[in-house]
Design an enzyme around this catalytic site. Structure first.
Site, PDB file in Angstrom:
ATOM      1  N   HIS A   1       0.924  -0.992   0.628  1.00  0.00           N
ATOM      2  CA  HIS A   1      -0.001  -0.170   0.231  1.00  0.00           C
ATOM      3  C   HIS A   1       1.130   1.266  -0.156  1.00  0.00           C
ATOM      4  O   HIS A   1       1.536   1.574   1.081  1.00  0.00           O
ATOM      5  CB  HIS A   1      -0.988   0.123   1.150  1.00  0.00           C
ATOM      6  CG  HIS A   1      -1.876   1.551   1.292  1.00  0.00           C
ATOM      7  ND1 HIS A   1      -2.846   1.010   0.664  1.00  0.00           N
ATOM      8  CD2 HIS A   1      -1.199   2.604   1.581  1.00  0.00           C
ATOM      9  CE1 HIS A   1      -3.661   2.256   0.495  1.00  0.00           C
ATOM     10  NE2 HIS A   1      -3.102   3.178   1.076  1.00  0.00           N
ATOM     11  N   CYS A   2       0.302   2.036  -0.674  1.00  0.00           N
ATOM     12  CA  CYS A   2       1.560   2.957  -1.123  1.00  0.00           C
ATOM     13  C   CYS A   2       0.968   4.277  -0.803  1.00  0.00           C
ATOM     14  O   CYS A   2       0.479   4.813  -1.629  1.00  0.00           O
ATOM     15  CB  CYS A   2       1.918   3.189  -2.423  1.00  0.00           C
ATOM     16  SG  CYS A   2       3.151   4.362  -2.960  1.00  0.00           S
ATOM     17  N   PRO A   3       1.204   5.368   0.702  1.00  0.00           N
ATOM     18  CA  PRO A   3       0.660   6.513   1.259  1.00  0.00           C
ATOM     19  C   PRO A   3       1.183   7.346  -0.040  1.00  0.00           C
ATOM     20  O   PRO A   3      -0.002   8.204  -0.303  1.00  0.00           O
ATOM     21  CB  PRO A   3       1.303   6.542   2.253  1.00  0.00           C
ATOM     22  CG  PRO A   3       3.050   6.193   2.052  1.00  0.00           C
ATOM     23  CD  PRO A   3       2.465   4.522   1.170  1.00  0.00           C
TER      24      PRO A   3
ATOM     25  N   ASN B   1      -1.987   7.018  -2.305  1.00  0.00           N
ATOM     26  CA  ASN B   1      -2.891   6.434  -2.033  1.00  0.00           C
ATOM     27  C   ASN B   1      -3.819   5.837  -2.579  1.00  0.00           C
ATOM     28  O   ASN B   1      -5.458   5.513  -2.169  1.00  0.00           O
ATOM     29  CB  ASN B   1      -4.188   7.992  -1.434  1.00  0.00           C
ATOM     30  CG  ASN B   1      -5.186   8.080  -0.467  1.00  0.00           C
ATOM     31  OD1 ASN B   1      -4.691   7.285   0.667  1.00  0.00           O
ATOM     32  ND2 ASN B   1      -6.160   8.757  -0.770  1.00  0.00           N
ATOM     33  N   ASN B   2      -3.778   4.088  -2.647  1.00  0.00           N
ATOM     34  CA  ASN B   2      -3.672   3.242  -3.103  1.00  0.00           C
ATOM     35  C   ASN B   2      -3.393   2.198  -3.060  1.00  0.00           C
ATOM     36  O   ASN B   2      -1.532   1.951  -2.073  1.00  0.00           O
ATOM     37  CB  ASN B   2      -3.902   3.804  -4.867  1.00  0.00           C
ATOM     38  CG  ASN B   2      -4.596   2.921  -5.745  1.00  0.00           C
ATOM     39  OD1 ASN B   2      -5.423   2.113  -4.838  1.00  0.00           O
ATOM     40  ND2 ASN B   2      -5.351   3.073  -7.103  1.00  0.00           N
TER      41      ASN B   2
END
Length: 379
Positions: free
Chosen positions: A187-189, A192-193
């Site tokens: 999950h890549c902040p 945001n996805n």
């Protein structure tokens, strides 16, 4: 008479001792019954607790995860809400660099460079910017892929503990998105996805082209950065001289020269551009290089840790682990980018392309691997 009285006293003392022993025995039995009831209650409570939480797969790792569950919950929710802030930060920082290039760097290029170099900078710079914007937009807006909720005839490898639903191969649960993701990487902040089956290529391409763009800006502005840095140091020195002149002002002294506001902002913008681009190039370049290694091996970030444990487990048994989803270094890259013909190396890699990835993320073909290779699933 004396003998009769002594006998009576003796028998009376014996009776008192007997009654006292009888009383103590009853008291001890009551205490024993109380202790036994407490023990039975504890056993019953333990049995109820185990009946609610017992799992044959429970081990020390599961217990530690359970204890840290509140911390995980807090981090997941903070990451979910701060993802919007991170996306906005990426847009603001990238836009600031683009504005500085157009306002400060590009006019100097047009004034000092030859026609060939001007064409190169205009062509490459705008192409790189187009690729960055396209892949970042697609990585944000493209869903990573989710397993269907309806019951279908799809081979599954396990049951998700959170969703309580079958998981296809290479599918993992994201605690931030609170659902299972097909071929989940992480999950890549900054997006945001989640990075999954359908947007993994967009994420890697964004990292790659952003790194290339930062390296390009850093190399192109390195001389301007040196001059701007020396100019800022000179500004600080002149500011000190101006303060001394104000204190010891005489009619025969001339004030030191000053820099205009435009010159100060120009030099500071150049230093800001070079420092930011160099920092991002190092950090994001390392991330892109790591993912390139994973793509070459046919793994994701999650599968990297799982396969490492599986490799050690089989090594103890004298066996060799083989990743069934690795089809060779070149084939892994072809499958990842969706390259099917030679022309696709240009149209699907060097140009913006919205083509779908290979497969649907539910069923993975491992049939054309050689028979000598093991078929251990990287779940």
């Amino acid at each position: 008479m004396v003998g009769i009285r002594s006998r009576r006293r003796f028998f009376a003392s014996i009776m008192r001792l007997f009654l006292k022993c009888l009383y103590l025995g009853r008291r001890q039995r009551r205490r024993f019954k109380l202790v036994k009831r407490v023990e039975d209650f504890c056993r019953y409570g333990r049995l109820c607790f185990l009946s609610l939480v017992y799992n044959s797969f429970t081990n020390s790792d599961v217990v530690i995860d359970s204890l840290f569950e509140p911390i995980y919950w807090l981090v997941d929710h903070m990451t979910r809400w701060f993802g919007v802030v991170f996306v906005g930060l990426v847009i603001v920082l990238t836009s600031s660099i683009v504005l500085i290039v157009y306002i400060c760097v590009l006019p100097l290029i047009l004034q000092t460079y030859t026609a060939g170099w001007i064409s190169w900078h205009l062509g490459y710079g705008h192409w790189n910017l187009l690729m960055i914007v396209f892949h970042y937009y697609k990585a944000i807006t493209t869903a990573p892929g989710y397993p269907p909720k309806a019951k279908l005839d799809i081979p599954t490898v396990s049951i998700c503990r959170k969703c309580i639903s079958p998981k296809p191969a290479r599918t993992h649960h994201c605690s931030i998105c609170n659902r299972c993701i097909l071929k989940m990487d992480h999950h890549c902040p900054w997006l945001n996805n989640c990075v999954g089956h359908y947007n993994h290529r967009y994420f890697f391409s964004f990292c790659l082209f952003m790194t290339m763009g930062c390296i390009y800006c850093g190399i192109s502005s390195r001389e301007m950065f040196s001059e701007a840095y020396l100019a800022i140091e000179k500004m600080k020195l002149l500011e000190k001289e101006r303060l001394q002149f104000t204190v010891n002002q005489t009619y025969y002294q001339t004030p030191p020269p000053t820099f205009s506001f435009r010159e100060k902002m120009f030099h500071k913008c150049i230093v800001y551009l070079w420092v930011l681009c160099s920092s991002v190039a190092v950090a994001l370049g390392a991330l892109a290089l790591w993912h390139a290694v994973l793509i070459t091996r046919g793994e994701t970030s999650v599968e990297r840790h799982i396969n490492k444990k599986e490799r050690l487990r089989l090594q103890k048994k004298g066996k060799v682990f083989q990743n069934p989803y690795s089809y060779g270094r070149c084939n892994n890259w072809r499958i990842f980018f969706g390259v099917e013909t030679r022309l696709h190396w240009i149209t699907r890699i060097l140009l913006p392309s919205s083509h779908l990835p290979h497969g649907d993320g539910l069923i993975w073909n491992t049939s054309y691997r050689t028979e000598s290779q093991a078929t251990v699933l990287a779940i």
